[in-house]
Design an enzyme around this catalytic site. Structure first.
Site, PDB file in Angstrom:
ATOM      1  CG  ASP A   1      50.723  35.122  11.280  1.00 15.52           C
ATOM      2  OD1 ASP A   1      51.395  36.134  11.545  1.00 15.52           O
ATOM      3  OD2 ASP A   1      50.814  34.496  10.198  1.00 15.52           O
TER       4      ASP A   1
ATOM      5  CG  HIS B   1      50.478  30.864  14.653  1.00 14.66           C
ATOM      6  ND1 HIS B   1      51.587  30.211  14.173  1.00 14.66           N
ATOM      7  CD2 HIS B   1      49.709  31.163  13.578  1.00 14.66           C
ATOM      8  CE1 HIS B   1      51.481  30.110  12.856  1.00 14.66           C
ATOM      9  NE2 HIS B   1      50.355  30.676  12.468  1.00 14.66           N
TER      10      HIS B   1
HETATM   11 ZN    ZN Z   1      46.972  32.565  10.105  1.00 13.04          ZN
END
Ligand code: ZN
Length: 481
Positions: free
Chosen positions: A290, A434
């Site tokens: 993400d 991430h």
């Molecule tokens: Zn996010």
């Protein structure tokens, strides 16, 4: 202005679809189906439903932030009462770094203090992004803007702050440094007059938020501080020409060489999408990343290329232009590109139009660049409600959260992330990471070959959810297979 038009076209189209007796599914098909719609028009008025191509051909009018100085980094703070996400430029100028760090931690602390004792169902949200300008490789101007939104507050509060630096002298620049002796008083008068501020509302902080840009100095007046709330946050531009008499060294500001910033929206590489293959009876895991693309994404792509795994990237729309080549590479190498909203807003707090824009702007910027229509959405913070689900259904979009949370953003520890993945690895898992953090990519250097060695195939989310011939449902939230 143009953006408005784009939004209007979108809302008009949906309004039009809403007028017929169709179900949401049919509406979604209608909106994004290709040309046959034109022949298949059921209304007497001859309004044609635009195709996705037609929507996204407008994408160049969406203002993406200008980021000429510093690589982007993200300051994240999450607790029960507040989720804060501040995008800021990385700098090696210590005093500038210190000033930005102080502002970020003080701002977050102030809000946390203010929220103390509240017991809302949802945390408040602070989302800040920035524009940065680099003038003659000498001066950097940074303009941060964002919103603070808390449950039961009628309107989100605007957040604005600016920073300026002299790159050569490696120091922060104050307005006094670039103006002649009584320049500040004159600029105050110019500001009061231009904005139409009442004399009684003027105070010594009026020029606190100022920023060096290519055209001149911008003064940012925070919503409600000097003008009625209804005027919003106001930005005034005083060109270098207008300021000639009050600038200490007007010649410093004359732009040298190319003043146009290169627009990277156009696809520069021919896209040949690799069709990845899946073995149905072999255990599979979907690694998802993400908040990118970031400066670390290419290294992650190198690792995936080396070991042959595929991943899914939930991109933040306003980051795409800046790293267009990385996004093209994702598409070319068979990874799945998905939607993580335009500016990482908490979707549950938005009105219909804003919600639509957060999803569709990102969808459009990705489609324009790669010709891939990202049909998966991961709502920021994993946060969704009935309105978000209904909107996803209307747009033909499937929502995806995760079954394994590596907490990589919090621990920033490659070894912990690696161990967590290996301990929780299971057939059908969707793993949240991430690609903003080098430590996460470090973890992948070990985790990707290790998972493959354990017999897993690393597949995209769509491949995972569609294995065994299943179809993904629009508007539904998936966590794993
Ligand atoms: Zn996010």
């Amino acid at each position: 202005m143009k953006k408005r038009i784009f939004c209007l076209i979108l809302s008009a189209a949906f309004l039009f679809c809403g007028c017929t007796d169709k179900t949401n599914n049919e509406v979604a098909e209608d909106v994004f189906a290709a040309e046959e719609n034109i022949d298949n028009n059921e209304t007497e008025e001859n309004i044609e439903t635009p195709t996705l191509e037609e929507y996204v051909s407008e994408i160049e009018v969406i203002p993406t932030p200008i980021r000429e100085y510093g690589d982007s980094a993200t300051y994240i703070h999450m607790e029960n009462t507040l989720v804060a996400r501040i995008l800021y430029p990385v700098t090696d100028i210590e005093p500038l770094k210190k000033k930005m760090d102080e502002w970020m931690s003080e701002t977050v602390d102030d809000y946390i203090r203010m929220l103390q004792g509240r017991n809302d169902d949802e945390p408040a949200e602070l989302t800040v992004e920035y524009n940065s300008y680099l003038i003659n490789n000498r001066y950097a101007g940074i303009k941060m803007n964002g919103i603070f939104d808390m449950p039961y507050m009628a309107h989100p509060e605007d957040v604005a702050v600016t920073f300026n630096a002299d790159i050569k002298k490696r120091r922060v620049v104050e307005l006094e440094d670039i103006l002649v002796e009584d320049g500040k008083e004159i600029l105050t008068e110019m500001t009061v007059e231009r904005a139409g501020i009442e004399e009684d509302d003027v105070n010594k902080h009026i020029l606190d938020n100022w920023v060096i840009t290519h055209e001149g100095i911008e003064i940012v007046l925070e919503r409600g501080a000097y003008l009625p709330m209804s005027e919003g946050t106001k930005t005034l531009l005083f060109t270098y020409e207008e300021m000639e008499d009050i600038l200490e060294n007007p010649e410093v500001w004359e732009e040298k060489g190319e003043d146009e910033i290169e627009n990277t929206t156009e696809a520069s590489v021919e896209i040949k999408i690799e069709e990845p293959e899946v073995e149905e009876d072999k255990p599979m895991i979907a690694l998802t990343f993400d908040d990118g693309p970031s400066a670390h994404t290419d290294r992650l792509l190198d690792i995936l290329e080396e070991y042959g795994g595929k991943a899914t990237f939930f991109l933040v729309g306003n980051m795409v232009d800046k790293r267009a080549e990385t996004v093209e590479r994702m598409a070319n190498e068979g990874h799945e590109i998905a939607n993580h909203s335009w500016s990482h807003r908490q979707l549950t707090k938005l009105g219909d139009q804003e919600l639509n824009d957060q999803i569709m702007n990102t969808r459009a910027v990705i489609y324009n660049l790669t010709e891939v229509d990202p049909v998966l959405l991961r709502p920021p913070y994993g946060s969704y409600n009935d309105e978000v689900s209904a909107k996803a259904k209307e747009l033909g979009i499937t929502m995806v959260n995760w079954s394994v949370d590596t907490l990589d953003w919090k621990n920033k520890d490659a070894d912990k992330v690696y161990k967590h993945i290996m301990q929780t690895a299971a057939d059908g898992a969707i793993v949240l990471c991430h690609d903003l953090y080098p430590t996460t990519v470090d973890a992948m250097e070990k985790a990707i070959p290790a998972l493959i060695a354990e017999g897993y195939q690393l597949v995209t989310v769509s491949q995972l959810l569609e294995s065994d011939g299943e179809e993904m449902e629009a508007g539904k939230m998936y966590y794993k297979k």
